[in-house]
Design a protein around this motif. Structure first.
Motif, PDB file in Angstrom:
ATOM      1  N   ASP A 773       0.801  -1.232   0.000  1.00  0.00           N
ATOM      2  CA  ASP A 773       0.000   0.000   0.000  1.00  0.00           C
ATOM      3  C   ASP A 773       0.839   1.291   0.000  1.00  0.00           C
ATOM      4  N   PRO A 777      -1.036   2.307  -3.903  1.00  0.00           N
ATOM      5  CA  PRO A 777      -2.193   2.333  -2.999  1.00  0.00           C
ATOM      6  C   PRO A 777      -3.220   1.239  -3.298  1.00  0.00           C
ATOM      7  N   VAL A 778      -3.701   0.597  -2.245  1.00  0.00           N
ATOM      8  CA  VAL A 778      -4.752  -0.412  -2.387  1.00  0.00           C
ATOM      9  C   VAL A 778      -6.068   0.328  -2.598  1.00  0.00           C
TER      10      VAL A 778
END
Ligand SMILES: *Cc1c(COP(=O)(O)O)cnc(C)c1O
Length: 937
Positions: A773, A777-778
């Motif tokens: 992440d 980014p998730v």
């Protein structure tokens, strides 16, 4: 403590798991279950349905049980025919292809740079089919002959824009299972099938969009179809012909006689009967219809260095783009079996195949000569139809008593089909069963050999006739590919988990592999036990009441499930319920299947956080209230999240009189934790080739069981030999011979193992999400910041800032020895990662390290150290050959192929081609082996 199978199936051991759970911030797997899965649907470990499963066995115990089941089957000599023939698979292909994980654990070749081996093999398959049928272009396989015929039907309708007629004219001498599946597929689309005996060359009155025939016919008869094809064209109809590829080595192909489309199966080219499958069907067309072909099509293109390279052409993943307007819903096909068939042709070559065909035909001729007057047709290839007034049953029984299964056509007729495995002794026994006196010394029947054109002249079919050459060819090809035997394949939504050897071994045992799908029921008790066990176990796992194993891919399960919903509404008089709601995040097959089932697709929006927008759902339900047939959701969603409100969503649809279809492709996040049949689903399909360990085979086979609650049970697909049974495949139990894989998996895991597998898969996905992440980014997480069994990495901002794309990252991963994650599904510009429970911590960490190193490379592009159009990412993948000669790039050769972040413990993977130019290949479409001269270059 002795280690169980589950300990060997699940990658992380106790220590590794502790590390993973600590990173995720939970105390235990059960703690994780409570945090990740909504309480409203979570089952406790007791009472989760898995108590119905038998206790876990070790590999050897499970194999012993399966061996006993296999032995209880009678492997009779099959002379039943009807599109299924015994065949002698060359041992070099059994061991080095069919039983070789380098081939069977690969995925569909969407990443062509690390899939050149299977792409070349598939190109051989396409060349083989187009040569033998006399067509210009063949695709890379269909699911079976009957579904290929159905695809031919819809293709004719699409292609024939000049005709407004909804009518298809079908010859009566079609395999019964083909006929049944045609009717199943025609009805929801408003296609009207007209049947007539066309052998006389006369068409019934009226307009037709298409005409469909088969050669040889189900009765064995060979008809010269050229006059019918001409008459059809004159009438404005297009023509599809089913063609037996072995017969095509001797008789004029439908393509040469003017057919527009050919369809059929390649089973008898070395693919075991397997009680119905899996085998590769085929579909081939004239040039003019190439862009109408459903399924995957391999084409030739060039790579960044201008060298020849293969990749999937044109409509690759077209469902994701065209949705309900897609040409078909077919996704997983039959790649492994197509490659077996292609290699069988490569091994035997044109002369070898012709010799096999002549031997088959000679045995049929001996039968016909010995039976004299009672033989019905004059011209036949392998199947002889015999008239025995009132005596058919007695003949069949007599042959059965001597180990041979014949086909009882009716009380007065028996059909006998010869194949590659037929011997003189079999012929003698059959003649004796008919009461004929002995095998005739000579036959004086007129020759059927009308074919004059050449076929299989490409080097692919002339170079590998010795075992040494074939062995090396197979090795050389598989060495170009990344399959699960080399590294993890983190493809989200595809669940590339271990396919354990103990699960795989039984599928080539004769007790499972040499059974004809229409063998007498008393021959196959062990096979039926496997089927019944699985139906029961899968019902328990999913919480549904009934399961059909007939659909031979997830897409076919979707179709069967939606047909069940449609028929349910119709039976209740709700004829207006024709609307299927599908969230925008759905897999493309969902919409394509709905369209095939005659449903209108309405898209439901997703919220910012990725969940189905319940407000929009309410609005859509209100808008379509009395037309609502169903909703089709995926759970957990294709966004990799357990949506909290799933129970409420199901209730909203039920209250409006709709049914709930839960796409079970993500069942690897549910097994042992929650049951779709209990939290609101009326019907689901499962993908045994995802959750239940059947290998992907490079793009098939698959099994897509459809599971339903009781009220839909009577709408499950029936026996394809029974007209009107709504069958969706040619065999009642679909790809039955690979069911022992799933049987063994469940039998060896047991209840505890299955729940632990699911939770470990979730833990590993969350571990990856946490660690990556900060770099990528998730995109979506659930309420507690958790993902389910997969996670979506959002690269859109990175791409906007730096110009580096998901493609660049995907290709660069090959330099690090990894297969790319799923690209741009379900969200464009993202990568979806699914580790599964089978990957151990070292492998997961190596992948994460590679991704972090790639992010550092992206940062170099961002900071201007490397230009966006010349950096290790854009240059990826790098071949060994690319290192020699000039090196004009601003990064070093070492950075290209031994970058930091590539673990020194890993074997270096050398992609065989540079990045492939897909558009070039689509502009210059070439879908068969390049001509001989090209090999001299
Ligand atoms: C894989 C998948 C399908 C299609 O299954 P096939 O076996 O490839 O036909 C459908 N829906 C989802 C969500 C999938 O991941």
């Amino acid at each position: 403590m002795t280690r169980s199978f589950a300990d060997r199936h699940i990658g992380p051991d106790a220590g590794a798991l502790e590390h993973i759970l600590a990173a995720v911030g939970v105390g235990s797997l059960e703690d994780l279950a409570g945090r990740a899965v909504p309480a409203s649907i979570l089952d406790q470990s007791a009472g989760n349905g898995l108590d119905a499963l038998p206790p876990a066995l070790s590999e050897h115990e499970a194999l012993n049980e399966l061996a006993a089941l296999a032995h209880s089957n009678t492997v009779a000599t099959s002379m039943i025919g009807l599109g299924y023939y015994d065949t002698l698979t060359p041992p070099v292909l059994v061991r080095n292809l069919l039983e070789n994980p380098a081939w069977y654990t690969a995925y569909t070749p969407y990443q062509p740079e690390i899939s050149q081996g299977r792409l070349e093999a598939l190109l051989n398959f396409q060349t083989m089919v187009s040569d033998l049928t006399g067509m210009a272009v063949a695709n890379a396989s269909m699911l079976d002959e009957a579904t290929a015929a159905a695809e031919a039907m819809t293709l004719l309708r699409r292609a024939n824009r000049a005709s407004k007629s909804p009518r298809l004219l079908v010859d009566t001498d079609l395999f019964p299972q083909t006929r049944t599946v045609l009717y199943t597929r025609a009805e929801p689309l408003g296609i009207e099938i007209v049947e007539a005996d066309l052998s006389g060359g006369v068409l019934p009155e009226g307009e037709f969009f298409g005409v469909l025939v088969q050669v040889p016919g189900a009765s064995g008869r060979i008809v010269d179809w050229a006059p019918v094809f001409a008459a059809a064209h004159e009438r404005g109809a297009l023509v599809a012909a089913g063609a037996d590829l072995l017969a095509m080595t001797l008789i004029t192909s439908p393509g040469e006689q003017g057919a527009d489309v050919c369809f059929g199966t390649t089973q008898r080219f070395g693919v075991p009967l397997g009680f119905g499958g899996p085998h590769a069907g085929y579909l081939a067309v004239r040039d003019a219809h190439a862009r109408q072909l459903p399924g995957r099509l391999v084409g030739v293109s060039v790579d960044a260095d201008g060298d020849r390279a293969y990749r999937l052409a044109l409509q690759t993943r077209e469902q994701h783009i065209r949705r309900e307007k897609a040409t078909s819903n077919i996704c997983t096909a039959q790649v492994l079996l197509a490659i077996v068939a292609a290699m069988y042709a490569s091994y035997h070559g044109a002369d070898g195949l012709r010799a096999i065909a002549r031997r088959v035909h000679r045995h049929a001729e001996q039968l016909a000569t010995g039976l004299g007057e009672s033989v019905v047709h004059e011209r036949f290839f392998d199947t002889v139809l015999v008239q025995v007034p009132g005596g058919a049953e007695a003949v069949v029984a007599k042959a059965k008593g001597r180990g041979i299964n014949l086909r009882l056509v009716d009380a007065d007729h028996v059909a006998v089909a010869c194949d590659e495995a037929t011997t003189d002794e079999h012929v003698a026994i059959v003649l004796d069963s008919f009461g004929a006196d002995g095998v005739p010394a000579a036959t004086e029947l007129p020759s059927i050999e009308t074919r004059t054109s050449q076929y299989l002249t490409h080097p692919a079919f002339t170079r590998y006739h010795t075992e040494t050459a074939m062995l090396r060819y197979l090795r050389q090809l598989s060495d170009k590919d990344i399959a699960l035997d080399r590294s993890m394949i983190p493809l989200g939504s595809c669940t590339m988990k271990l396919n354990a050897t103990a699960e795989m071994e039984p599928i080539t045992w004769p007790g499972f592999s040499r059974l004809h799908p229409y063998a007498p029921i008393e021959d196959v008790p062990g096979m039926l036990r496997v089927i019944e066990d699985l139906q029961g176990w899968l019902s328990a796992i999913t919480g549904y009441d009934r399961v059909s194993l007939q659909p031979n891919a997830g897409s076919q399960g979707e179709y069967a499930g939606l047909l069940a919903i449609r028929r349910y509404h119709l039976d209740r008089g709700d004829t207006h319920r024709d609307t299927c709601l599908i969230p925008s995040s759905a897999h493309g097959t969902n919409a394509a299947s709905a369209a095939m089932a005659g449903l209108r697709v309405e898209v439901v929006k997703c919220r910012e956080n990725g969940d189905v927008d319940l407000d929009d759902l309410r609005a859509k339900i209100a808008d379509h209230a009395d037309r609502l047939a169903c909703i089709m959701i995926t759970y957990p969603s294709t966004h990799g999240v357990y949506e909290q409100e799933v129970a409420e969503l199901c209730a909203l649809v039920h209250d409006a009189g709709g049914q709930v279809y839960v796409d079970g492709a993500n069942l690897n996040a549910l097994v042992g934790l929650a049951r779709p049949g209990r939290f609101g689903g009326d019907v689901s399909h499962l993908n045994l080739h995802k959750t239940f360990c059947i290998p992907h085979g490079g793009g098939g086979p698959g099994v897509g069981p459809v599971a339903v609650r009781e009220h839909l049970a009577k709408y499950l697909p029936g026996n394809p030999l029974e007209a009107g049974s709504h069958a969706v495949s040619a065999a009642e139990h679909g790809s039955a011979s690979i069911l022992p894989i799933t049987w063994a998996y469940i039998r060896m895991m047991g209840a505890d193992g299955l729940r632990r597998a699911t939770l470990t898969a979730i833990a590993s996905a969350n571990y990856i999400a946490r660690r990556l992440d900060p770099h990528f980014p998730v995109l979506y997480t659930g309420e507690n910041g958790m993902v389910a069994h997969e996670c979506i990495l959002d690269l859109r901002e990175i791409t906007r800032r730096t110009g580096v794309t998901v493609d660049d990252v995907a290709k660069r991963l090959a330099d690090y020895g990894f297969h790319a994650p799923t690209m741009s599904f379900p969200v464009a510009g993202t990568l979806m990662v699914e580790p599964t429970e089978s990957e151990n911590l070292e492998e997961i960490d190596a992948f994460i390290d590679a991704m972090i190193a790639i992010k550092a490379e992206i940062d170099q592009v961002a900071s201007g150290v490397w230009p966006v159009d010349d950096n290790p990412l854009r240059g990826a993948p790098h071949t060994a050959a690319s290192l020699v000669g000039d090196w004009p790039h601003p990064y070093t050769r070492e950075t290209a192929v031994y970058p930091r972040g590539l673990s020194s413990a890993r074997a270096k993977v050398w992609p065989s081609v540079r990045r492939i130019d897909g558009a070039y290949g689509d502009r210059n479409l070439l879908c068969s082996c390049p001509p001989l001269e090209a090999y001299g270059e």
